[in-house]
Scaffold this motif. Structure first.
Motif, PDB file in Angstrom:
ATOM      1  N   ASN A 132      96.022  38.713  82.143  1.00 33.49           N
ATOM      2  CA  ASN A 132      95.856  40.103  81.688  1.00 33.49           C
ATOM      3  C   ASN A 132      96.052  41.118  82.804  1.00 33.49           C
ATOM      4  OD1 ASN A 132      93.526  39.531  83.057  1.00 33.49           O
ATOM      5  ND2 ASN A 132      92.136  40.263  81.465  1.00 33.49           N
ATOM      6  N   SER A 133      96.038  40.662  84.054  1.00 32.72           N
ATOM      7  CA  SER A 133      96.209  41.594  85.168  1.00 32.72           C
ATOM      8  C   SER A 133      97.576  41.493  85.845  1.00 32.72           C
ATOM      9  CB  SER A 133      95.112  41.379  86.220  1.00 32.72           C
ATOM     10  OG  SER A 133      95.209  40.085  86.783  1.00 32.72           O
TER      11      SER A 133
ATOM     12  N   ILE B  61      99.175  38.490  75.489  1.00 29.52           N
ATOM     13  CA  ILE B  61      97.938  38.690  76.249  1.00 29.52           C
ATOM     14  C   ILE B  61      96.722  38.413  75.370  1.00 29.52           C
ATOM     15  CG2 ILE B  61      96.541  40.331  77.549  1.00 29.52           C
ATOM     16  CD1 ILE B  61      99.064  39.426  78.975  1.00 29.52           C
ATOM     17  N   GLU B  62      96.804  38.771  74.093  1.00 27.65           N
ATOM     18  CA  GLU B  62      95.698  38.498  73.181  1.00 27.65           C
ATOM     19  C   GLU B  62      95.484  36.991  73.013  1.00 27.65           C
ATOM     20  OE1 GLU B  62      96.210  40.480  69.468  1.00 27.65           O
ATOM     21  OE2 GLU B  62      96.633  42.432  70.397  1.00 27.65           O
TER      22      GLU B  62
ATOM     23  N   TYR C 118      95.987  34.761  75.323  1.00 23.91           N
ATOM     24  CA  TYR C 118      95.288  34.307  76.536  1.00 23.91           C
ATOM     25  C   TYR C 118      93.793  34.606  76.456  1.00 23.91           C
ATOM     26  CZ  TYR C 118      99.544  33.130  79.128  1.00 23.91           C
ATOM     27  OH  TYR C 118     100.705  32.540  79.561  1.00 23.91           O
ATOM     28  N   GLU C 119      93.442  35.744  75.896  1.00 23.28           N
ATOM     29  CA  GLU C 119      92.024  36.081  75.764  1.00 23.28           C
ATOM     30  C   GLU C 119      91.294  35.048  74.926  1.00 23.28           C
ATOM     31  OE1 GLU C 119      92.043  40.035  74.233  1.00 23.28           O
ATOM     32  OE2 GLU C 119      92.689  40.950  76.118  1.00 23.28           O
ATOM     33  N   MET C 120      91.927  34.566  73.857  1.00 23.46           N
ATOM     34  CA  MET C 120      91.338  33.506  73.047  1.00 23.46           C
ATOM     35  C   MET C 120      91.263  32.206  73.831  1.00 23.46           C
ATOM     36  SD  MET C 120      90.005  32.238  70.324  1.00 23.46           S
ATOM     37  CE  MET C 120      90.233  33.376  68.938  1.00 23.46           C
TER      38      MET C 120
ATOM     39  N   PHE D 231      90.821  31.786  77.012  1.00 19.40           N
ATOM     40  CA  PHE D 231      89.740  31.828  77.997  1.00 19.40           C
ATOM     41  C   PHE D 231      88.364  31.736  77.354  1.00 19.40           C
ATOM     42  CE2 PHE D 231      92.930  34.582  80.417  1.00 19.40           C
ATOM     43  CZ  PHE D 231      93.533  33.457  80.952  1.00 19.40           C
ATOM     44  N   SER D 232      88.274  31.998  76.087  1.00 18.56           N
ATOM     45  CA  SER D 232      86.982  31.912  75.413  1.00 18.56           C
ATOM     46  C   SER D 232      86.501  30.469  75.316  1.00 18.56           C
ATOM     47  CB  SER D 232      87.079  32.504  74.010  1.00 18.56           C
ATOM     48  OG  SER D 232      87.787  31.639  73.130  1.00 18.56           O
TER      49      SER D 232
END
Length: 387
Positions: free
Chosen positions: A27-28, A357-358, A360-362, A364-365
């Motif tokens: 995300n960065s 990116i969304e 990836y957020e899932m 990392f959860s």
């Protein structure tokens, strides 16, 4: 170098790709480029693929976050696992079926062939990635897509499927065994569960550990019984649940840890039978945080899990940590198992290319079920693939 190209597909001059030029979390550091050059065939045995779907996995994030650009090319393209359609091949890529007696009966890839595969780590560190509209790989990095799987399902097969096969091989499971699978619905775990079910047969038992919301999926994958890894409202822990269900005896012939739980390893003495024939097989300790401290802690756990003697506090059970690299043998085993209906990808969720990116957020959860997939292009149902 002459090449054969699929006349039904026009290859553009440029493509979109998710790239990064510095170390960090997706995300960065990830940026969506709209003008990357189409990669060129790099050898007589290389293949240009139009990517359909890409499956995420934590190993590539580890490389993105920890391998400095001193040791890799800039810019780099994200991810390694994909499905797609061959659009061009080098002159030494077989384009027709070999002799029927050949062990490489399925190793031919004329333009138009539907495939799945994974970019090798060495090539990935040279900047090559799957999260793009086109990629070039060597012929030994792909296999023909299983006929009974969608492109989305096929994209998740390579690394996670190969790791699950290695995990199962190391456990040496036999018909009639009782096996515990931790993270039985995860990216690697849901493949390991299916393979364990096949190994133990009708007389064996597969017990899965997952969240209560995944119970139905776990049962569909082949679990006879499912335990919730979350502490109950009354404070009951997973260890309590294992003790309550299997206490008083070491019930399991093998434990497959597809998550890397240090807690489960340390309490396994009470549940795993003793002896070299009853190993605790693991993908390695989970990375608890994407920081230098988290990485060092993971490495320390890797060492102590296998080398710490019992007199110093080690666990008196055989610990096997597996590492798997995708190769032709594993790709073809995966393809054959899938075609026989013994291995299928559970796609937990899919995102459009622009929304990677969304995804990836899932990831990392650590709550995802099965594989998380990014859709780049959906081949038309009337597209004729080479058989």
């Amino acid at each position: 170098m002459e090449m054969e190209q699929d006349p039904t597909m026009d290859i553009p001059q440029s493509m979109r790709a998710w790239i990064y030029k510095k170390v960090g979390m997706p995300n960065s550091v990830l940026q969506l480029s709209h003008d990357r050059p189409i990669p060129s065939l790099s050898s007589d045995t290389s293949i240009l693929v139009r990517v359909s779907h890409v499956a995420l996995h934590l190993g590539t994030v580890f490389l993105m976050n920890f391998v400095p650009f001193l040791f890799r090319s800039s810019p780099s393209c994200a991810e390694t696992d994909f499905s797609g359609v061959v659009v061009a091949v080098g002159p030494k890529v077989p384009q027709s079926p070999p002799d029927p007696e050949s062990p490489d009966l399925q190793r031919y890839f004329p333009p138009g062939t539907a495939v799945f595969g994974s970019i090798a780590v060495a090539a990935h560190l040279q900047g090559h990635g799957a999260l793009a509209e086109y990629l070039v790989v060597e012929m030994d990095a792909i296999a023909r897509k299983p006929e009974n799987l969608s492109f989305a399902e096929a994209s998740g097969l390579a690394v996670s499927g190969a790791t699950a096969i290695t995990l199962i091989d190391a456990a040496d499971i036999k018909p009639g065994d009782c096996v515990l699978v931790n993270a039985c619905c995860g990216g690697v775990g849901h493949f390991a569960t299916q393979l364990a079910r096949e190994k133990v047969g009708e007389t064996g038992t597969v017990v899965g550990i997952c969240s209560s919301s995944s119970t139905q999926i776990a049962m569909q994958l082949g679990c006879n019984e499912v335990l919730d890894y979350h502490p109950a409202e009354d404070g009951t822990t997973l260890t309590d649940a294992l003790t309550s269900t299997f206490g008083g005896q070491a019930a399991f012939d093998a434990i497959l840890d597809a998550y890397g739980s240090q807690t489960l390893w340390h309490v396994s003495l009470a549940f795993l039978k003793s002896g070299v024939d009853h190993p605790y097989t693991s993908v390695g300790p989970a990375l608890t945080s994407h920081t230098l401290a988290g990485m060092l802690s993971m490495i320390a756990n890797m060492v102590t899990n296998t080398l710490l003697p019992v007199w110093a506090g080690g666990v008196n059970r055989v610990h096997k940590q597996v590492a798997s690299f995708v190769n032709i043998e594993k790709l073809e085993r995966i393809r054959e198992l899938s075609n026989k209906g013994k291995l299928r990808t559970h796609v937990g969720a899919a995102w459009e290319f622009e929304d990677a990116i969304e995804a990836y957020e899932m990831l990392f959860s650590r709550k995802a079920k099965g594989k998380l997939v990014v859709r780049i292009w959906e081949p038309a149902s009337n597209l004729s693939f080479t058989s």
